[in-house]
Design a protein around this motif. Structure first.
Motif, PDB file in Angstrom:
ATOM      1  N   CYS A  64      18.681   3.336   5.563  1.00  0.00           N
ATOM      2  CA  CYS A  64      17.879   3.571   5.887  1.00  0.00           C
ATOM      3  C   CYS A  64      16.547   3.852   4.779  1.00  0.00           C
ATOM      4  O   CYS A  64      16.408   3.195   3.462  1.00  0.00           O
ATOM      5  N   VAL A  65      14.937   4.098   5.028  1.00  0.00           N
ATOM      6  CA  VAL A  65      13.934   3.895   4.052  1.00  0.00           C
ATOM      7  C   VAL A  65      13.685   5.733   3.882  1.00  0.00           C
ATOM      8  O   VAL A  65      13.765   6.314   5.174  1.00  0.00           O
ATOM      9  N   VAL A  66      13.233   5.689   2.827  1.00  0.00           N
ATOM     10  CA  VAL A  66      13.028   6.608   2.363  1.00  0.00           C
ATOM     11  C   VAL A  66      11.636   7.264   1.757  1.00  0.00           C
ATOM     12  O   VAL A  66      11.581   6.576   0.219  1.00  0.00           O
ATOM     13  N   GLY A  67      10.104   7.316   2.496  1.00  0.00           N
ATOM     14  CA  GLY A  67       9.369   7.095   2.444  1.00  0.00           C
ATOM     15  C   GLY A  67       7.994   7.998   1.733  1.00  0.00           C
ATOM     16  O   GLY A  67       8.418   9.077   2.228  1.00  0.00           O
ATOM     17  N   SER A  68       7.024   7.349   1.097  1.00  0.00           N
ATOM     18  CA  SER A  68       6.019   8.989   0.494  1.00  0.00           C
ATOM     19  C   SER A  68       4.899   8.753   1.849  1.00  0.00           C
ATOM     20  O   SER A  68       5.783   8.014   3.026  1.00  0.00           O
ATOM     21  N   PRO A  69       4.163   9.720   1.796  1.00  0.00           N
ATOM     22  CA  PRO A  69       3.529   9.676   3.303  1.00  0.00           C
ATOM     23  C   PRO A  69       2.383   8.727   3.368  1.00  0.00           C
ATOM     24  O   PRO A  69       2.430   8.012   4.769  1.00  0.00           O
ATOM     25  N   ALA A  70       1.820   7.820   2.748  1.00  0.00           N
ATOM     26  CA  ALA A  70       1.778   6.693   2.593  1.00  0.00           C
ATOM     27  C   ALA A  70       2.592   5.375   3.485  1.00  0.00           C
ATOM     28  O   ALA A  70       1.878   4.974   5.014  1.00  0.00           O
ATOM     29  N   VAL A  71       3.677   5.464   3.067  1.00  0.00           N
ATOM     30  CA  VAL A  71       4.639   4.650   3.819  1.00  0.00           C
ATOM     31  C   VAL A  71       5.046   4.957   5.639  1.00  0.00           C
ATOM     32  O   VAL A  71       5.052   4.481   6.484  1.00  0.00           O
ATOM     33  N   ALA A  72       4.861   6.568   5.615  1.00  0.00           N
ATOM     34  CA  ALA A  72       5.268   7.413   6.550  1.00  0.00           C
ATOM     35  C   ALA A  72       4.290   6.800   7.112  1.00  0.00           C
ATOM     36  O   ALA A  72       4.351   6.633   9.026  1.00  0.00           O
ATOM     37  N   ARG A  73       3.025   6.778   7.185  1.00  0.00           N
ATOM     38  CA  ARG A  73       2.242   6.713   7.839  1.00  0.00           C
ATOM     39  C   ARG A  73       1.757   5.119   8.270  1.00  0.00           C
ATOM     40  O   ARG A  73       1.724   4.520   9.522  1.00  0.00           O
TER      41      ARG A  73
END
Length: 98
Positions: A64-73
């Motif tokens: 799984c990926v845990v992302g920053s707001p930039a990654v989430a966008r």
């Protein structure tokens, strides 16, 4: 295993990013890709995550990926079906490291 990435993921380094994640994971059966320290991800980063997903699927690796707001966008725009597995980590404002 957790693989943490820091810095930007863009067209210049997306292939290296995908390769580095696969190599770092080695023969692990479960991997968390920590992208919380990625302040910018280009659409090429989403393509790299799809390549990682295909590789891990062939190798029967849970991930799984845990992302920053930039990654989430970027994932919101490029992966609306949710094919790239994501995990959310609550942000604790003002928390001190242990």
């Amino acid at each position: 295993m957790t693989v943490a990435v820091a810095g930007e993921v863009d067209a210049a380094n997306a292939k290296h990013f995908a390769h580095a994640i696969r190599e770092a994971a080695g023969v692990c059966r479960a991997v968390i890709v920590d992208l919380t320290a990625v302040p910018f991800m280009a659409f090429d980063g989403a393509s790299a995550l799809y390549a990682i997903s295909a590789h891990f699927s062939r190798e029967d690796v849970e991930w799984c990926v845990v992302g920053s707001p930039a990654v989430a966008r970027v994932l919101q725009l490029c992966d609306p079906e949710g094919l790239i597995p994501r995990a959310e980590v609550p942000v604790l404002r003002g928390a001190e490291p242990a």
